[in-house]
Design a protein around this motif. Structure first.
Motif, PDB file in Angstrom:
ATOM      1  N   LEU A 107      -2.551  29.992 100.570  1.00 26.47           N
ATOM      2  CA  LEU A 107      -2.033  30.049  99.045  1.00 26.47           C
ATOM      3  C   LEU A 107      -0.442  29.853  99.200  1.00 26.47           C
ATOM      4  CD1 LEU A 107      -4.309  32.631  97.546  1.00 26.47           C
ATOM      5  CD2 LEU A 107      -4.253  30.228  97.086  1.00 26.47           C
ATOM      6  N   LEU A 108       0.037  30.394 100.272  1.00 27.29           N
ATOM      7  CA  LEU A 108       1.581  30.608 100.461  1.00 27.29           C
ATOM      8  C   LEU A 108       1.971  29.215 100.770  1.00 27.29           C
ATOM      9  CD1 LEU A 108       2.074  33.934 102.512  1.00 27.29           C
ATOM     10  CD2 LEU A 108       2.877  33.460 100.097  1.00 27.29           C
ATOM     11  N   ARG A 109       1.236  28.359 101.597  1.00 27.88           N
ATOM     12  CA  ARG A 109       1.711  27.138 101.953  1.00 27.88           C
ATOM     13  C   ARG A 109       1.785  26.131 100.524  1.00 27.88           C
ATOM     14  NH1 ARG A 109      -0.977  28.087 106.864  1.00 27.88           N
ATOM     15  NH2 ARG A 109       0.574  27.709 108.687  1.00 27.88           N
ATOM     16  N   LEU A 110       0.733  26.465  99.754  1.00 26.03           N
ATOM     17  CA  LEU A 110       0.504  25.712  98.078  1.00 26.03           C
ATOM     18  C   LEU A 110       1.836  26.149  97.533  1.00 26.03           C
ATOM     19  CD1 LEU A 110      -2.307  25.107  96.144  1.00 26.03           C
ATOM     20  CD2 LEU A 110      -0.681  26.612  95.124  1.00 26.03           C
ATOM     21  N   PHE A 111       2.093  27.516  97.604  1.00 26.46           N
ATOM     22  CA  PHE A 111       3.492  27.920  96.711  1.00 26.46           C
ATOM     23  C   PHE A 111       4.555  26.939  97.277  1.00 26.46           C
ATOM     24  CE2 PHE A 111       6.736  31.351  96.879  1.00 26.46           C
ATOM     25  CZ  PHE A 111       7.244  31.031  95.580  1.00 26.46           C
ATOM     26  N   LYS A 125      -4.320  33.348  92.022  1.00 28.76           N
ATOM     27  CA  LYS A 125      -4.828  33.833  92.899  1.00 28.76           C
ATOM     28  C   LYS A 125      -3.992  34.558  93.610  1.00 28.76           C
ATOM     29  CE  LYS A 125      -9.537  31.549  93.408  1.00 28.76           C
ATOM     30  NZ  LYS A 125      -9.997  30.787  94.474  1.00 28.76           N
ATOM     31  N   LEU A 126      -2.816  33.691  93.899  1.00 22.46           N
ATOM     32  CA  LEU A 126      -1.685  34.391  95.170  1.00 22.46           C
ATOM     33  C   LEU A 126      -0.923  35.453  94.339  1.00 22.46           C
ATOM     34  CD1 LEU A 126      -0.149  34.368  97.447  1.00 22.46           C
ATOM     35  CD2 LEU A 126       1.321  32.367  96.336  1.00 22.46           C
ATOM     36  N   GLY A 175       0.446  40.890  93.348  1.00 26.81           N
ATOM     37  CA  GLY A 175       0.561  41.996  92.307  1.00 26.81           C
ATOM     38  C   GLY A 175       1.563  41.754  91.410  1.00 26.81           C
ATOM     39  N   PHE A 176       2.421  40.728  91.481  1.00 24.95           N
ATOM     40  CA  PHE A 176       3.373  40.288  90.547  1.00 24.95           C
ATOM     41  C   PHE A 176       3.676  38.685  90.407  1.00 24.95           C
ATOM     42  CE2 PHE A 176       5.315  40.959  94.754  1.00 24.95           C
ATOM     43  CZ  PHE A 176       5.699  39.750  95.043  1.00 24.95           C
ATOM     44  N   ARG A 177       4.226  38.328  89.254  1.00 26.49           N
ATOM     45  CA  ARG A 177       4.273  36.899  89.013  1.00 26.49           C
ATOM     46  C   ARG A 177       5.308  36.318  89.687  1.00 26.49           C
ATOM     47  NH1 ARG A 177       1.951  34.480  84.614  1.00 26.49           N
ATOM     48  NH2 ARG A 177       3.087  32.487  83.829  1.00 26.49           N
ATOM     49  N   LEU A 178       5.060  35.020  90.035  1.00 26.21           N
ATOM     50  CA  LEU A 178       5.974  34.371  91.047  1.00 26.21           C
ATOM     51  C   LEU A 178       6.965  33.311  90.429  1.00 26.21           C
ATOM     52  CD1 LEU A 178       3.564  33.472  93.850  1.00 26.21           C
ATOM     53  CD2 LEU A 178       5.402  35.030  94.047  1.00 26.21           C
ATOM     54  N   CYS A 179       6.177  32.793  89.238  1.00 22.06           N
ATOM     55  CA  CYS A 179       6.819  31.684  88.601  1.00 22.06           C
ATOM     56  C   CYS A 179       6.470  31.633  87.000  1.00 22.06           C
ATOM     57  CB  CYS A 179       6.846  30.098  88.907  1.00 22.06           C
ATOM     58  SG  CYS A 179       5.268  29.723  89.104  1.00 22.06           S
ATOM     59  N   LEU A 235      11.198  29.944  89.100  1.00 21.59           N
ATOM     60  CA  LEU A 235      10.789  31.103  89.801  1.00 21.59           C
ATOM     61  C   LEU A 235      11.333  32.293  89.136  1.00 21.59           C
ATOM     62  CD1 LEU A 235      11.432  29.861  93.410  1.00 21.59           C
ATOM     63  CD2 LEU A 235       8.945  30.168  92.292  1.00 21.59           C
ATOM     64  N   THR A 236      10.616  33.191  89.330  1.00 21.52           N
ATOM     65  CA  THR A 236      10.986  34.488  88.952  1.00 21.52           C
ATOM     66  C   THR A 236      11.818  35.213  89.882  1.00 21.52           C
ATOM     67  OG1 THR A 236       9.076  35.874  89.894  1.00 21.52           O
ATOM     68  CG2 THR A 236       8.956  34.932  87.658  1.00 21.52           C
ATOM     69  N   PRO A 237      12.701  36.081  89.649  1.00 18.59           N
ATOM     70  CA  PRO A 237      13.447  36.544  90.817  1.00 18.59           C
ATOM     71  C   PRO A 237      12.577  37.304  92.183  1.00 18.59           C
ATOM     72  CG  PRO A 237      14.078  37.461  88.773  1.00 18.59           C
ATOM     73  CD  PRO A 237      12.908  36.676  88.346  1.00 18.59           C
ATOM     74  N   LYS A 238      11.377  37.582  91.877  1.00 16.12           N
ATOM     75  CA  LYS A 238      10.429  37.995  92.993  1.00 16.12           C
ATOM     76  C   LYS A 238      10.150  36.954  93.514  1.00 16.12           C
ATOM     77  CE  LYS A 238       9.156  42.469  91.140  1.00 16.12           C
ATOM     78  NZ  LYS A 238       7.896  43.577  90.942  1.00 16.12           N
ATOM     79  N   GLY A 239       9.799  35.891  92.740  1.00 16.95           N
ATOM     80  CA  GLY A 239       9.175  34.588  93.464  1.00 16.95           C
ATOM     81  C   GLY A 239      10.250  33.923  94.228  1.00 16.95           C
ATOM     82  N   GLU A 240      11.854  34.039  93.804  1.00 13.64           N
ATOM     83  CA  GLU A 240      12.894  33.873  94.770  1.00 13.64           C
ATOM     84  C   GLU A 240      12.652  34.295  96.169  1.00 13.64           C
ATOM     85  OE1 GLU A 240      14.727  31.373  94.539  1.00 13.64           O
ATOM     86  OE2 GLU A 240      14.642  30.995  92.278  1.00 13.64           O
ATOM     87  N   GLU A 241      12.560  35.779  96.008  1.00  9.64           N
ATOM     88  CA  GLU A 241      12.386  36.520  97.276  1.00  9.64           C
ATOM     89  C   GLU A 241      11.109  36.159  98.016  1.00  9.64           C
ATOM     90  OE1 GLU A 241      14.585  38.926  98.410  1.00  9.64           O
ATOM     91  OE2 GLU A 241      15.782  38.385  96.946  1.00  9.64           O
ATOM     92  N   VAL A 242       9.853  35.832  97.499  1.00 13.69           N
ATOM     93  CA  VAL A 242       8.727  35.380  98.197  1.00 13.69           C
ATOM     94  C   VAL A 242       9.017  33.934  98.794  1.00 13.69           C
ATOM     95  CG1 VAL A 242       6.345  34.735  97.868  1.00 13.69           C
ATOM     96  CG2 VAL A 242       7.256  36.917  96.863  1.00 13.69           C
ATOM     97  N   LEU A 243       9.656  33.055  98.093  1.00 16.62           N
ATOM     98  CA  LEU A 243       9.803  32.054  98.784  1.00 16.62           C
ATOM     99  C   LEU A 243      10.768  32.005 100.014  1.00 16.62           C
ATOM    100  CD1 LEU A 243      10.156  28.732  98.479  1.00 16.62           C
ATOM    101  CD2 LEU A 243      12.223  29.092  97.138  1.00 16.62           C
ATOM    102  N   VAL A 244      11.695  32.865 100.247  1.00 21.09           N
ATOM    103  CA  VAL A 244      12.641  33.128 101.341  1.00 21.09           C
ATOM    104  C   VAL A 244      11.472  33.680 102.383  1.00 21.09           C
ATOM    105  CG1 VAL A 244      14.574  34.307 102.475  1.00 21.09           C
ATOM    106  CG2 VAL A 244      14.605  33.336  99.995  1.00 21.09           C
ATOM    107  N   ALA A 245      10.971  34.838 101.978  1.00 21.27           N
ATOM    108  CA  ALA A 245      10.045  35.489 103.140  1.00 21.27           C
ATOM    109  C   ALA A 245       9.005  34.536 103.528  1.00 21.27           C
ATOM    110  CB  ALA A 245       9.263  36.764 102.424  1.00 21.27           C
ATOM    111  N   THR A 246       8.345  33.795 102.687  1.00 20.50           N
ATOM    112  CA  THR A 246       7.351  32.702 103.167  1.00 20.50           C
ATOM    113  C   THR A 246       8.050  31.900 103.903  1.00 20.50           C
ATOM    114  OG1 THR A 246       6.270  33.177 100.893  1.00 20.50           O
ATOM    115  CG2 THR A 246       5.842  30.875 102.328  1.00 20.50           C
TER     116      THR A 246
END
Length: 299
Positions: free
Chosen positions: A12-16, A45-46, A51-55, A64-75
């Motif tokens: 799912l993260l690779r799809l993201f 699903k991701l 537990g939060f919205r990515l985009c 991307l949402t702000p949290k989506g930006e952080e998840v992108l960097v972490a991913t």
């Protein structure tokens, strides 16, 4: 909340990442090979797992949402770390690691030591990072250390009584009986076995091969567990002793030692590579044994 990262999560993260790099669900269809509705379902699903919205997606476009930006960097960090791990793991799979403790019988011929050195050179040419320790000891001590897992391999002559030790023939060593200047037998032009009847010989308590020695002294007041000790007793002029011919050679050339009836009393000693039957050899040990046999021209 995502408490554990599973294979599905990685997918799912690779799809993201693919969706972000392509600028949206629709644009990612070609790269992912799946329809937009499936991509949307997978992203949902991701987000549920996290537990939060990515985009945000809709008429306003994809962002991307702000949290989506952080998840992108972490991913990206996670996927990079996985690739690094895969590379290092593959390197370890092809690399010999660990340690090798090797025992050598004391007083080995220089040519034998050269061959052992050649085996180490062959081994060092492999993809390896192995710590090697080499020690020299009497055959009895080598056998004891093998039995107590203090050595992985040992080169020597062994009793053969320890069924836990496997023996593989490496080479043979010649032994002869010697006396020195000042000994009653040294200057005699001819010798017979009768001349040795009352001679004081060195007793070798460490020698498993003693029973194979053609001459057995009935009168022994000297004991030595090492070749050097036997040589000292011979040089005293008071004793006869068996010595490896390569140890005695320089003394013979200097006319300080004489072999006593070498044709009758000389004999060969078989040296083996010893290892513990009950211990699974490491990859490093198996590789070194191969290199050792190559150095000794044995298959």
């Amino acid at each position: 909340m995502l408490s554990q990262v599973r294979d599905l999560d990685l997918q799912l993260l690779r799809l993201f990442i693919s969706v972000v790099e392509n600028g949206g669900f629709s644009a990612a269809q070609g790269e992912l090979g799946i329809g937009q509705s499936t991509i949307s379902t997978q992203m949902a699903k991701l987000e549920t797992r996290l537990g939060f919205r990515l985009c945000e997606r809709g008429k306003a476009g994809f962002r991307l949402t702000p949290k989506g930006e952080e998840v992108l960097v972490a991913t990206r960090k996670l996927l990079t770390a996985i690739e690094v791990f895969k590379g290092e793991a593959q390197g370890m799979a092809d690399k010999l690691l660990g340690e090798l403790r090797i025992g050598l019988s004391e007083g080995l011929d220089g040519q034998i030591l050269e061959r052992v050195g050649s085996a180490i050179r062959l081994f060092r040419q492999r993809n390896q990072a192995v710590q090697i320790e080499v020690l020299s000891a009497t055959p009895a001590e080598l056998e004891r250390r093998l039995l107590h897992d203090q050595l992985h391999l040992a080169i020597g002559y062994f009793s053969g009584a320890q069924l836990a030790i496997e023996h593989q023939l490496l080479f043979s060593e010649e032994q002869a009986l010697y006396c020195t200047t000042g000994h009653p037998l040294f200057s005699r032009k001819t010798l017979s076995l009768a001349d040795l009847h009352d001679q004081d010989g060195v007793h070798h308590p460490y020698r498993f091969l003693q029973l194979d020695e053609p001459w057995q002294s009935a009168n022994s007041s000297a004991r030595s567990e090492q070749v050097e000790g036997s040589l000292v007793f011979v040089l005293s002029g008071a004793h006869l002793a068996y010595l490896p011919t390569h140890i005695a050679a320089p003394w013979v050339r200097a006319k300080r030692l004489r072999a006593v009836l070498p044709e009758q009393l000389g004999f060969s000693v078989q040296f083996h590579l010893g290892s513990h039957r009950g211990r699974q050899p490491s990859e490093a040990q198996q590789a070194f044994v191969q290199d050792l046999f190559s150095a000794f021209n044995r298959q």
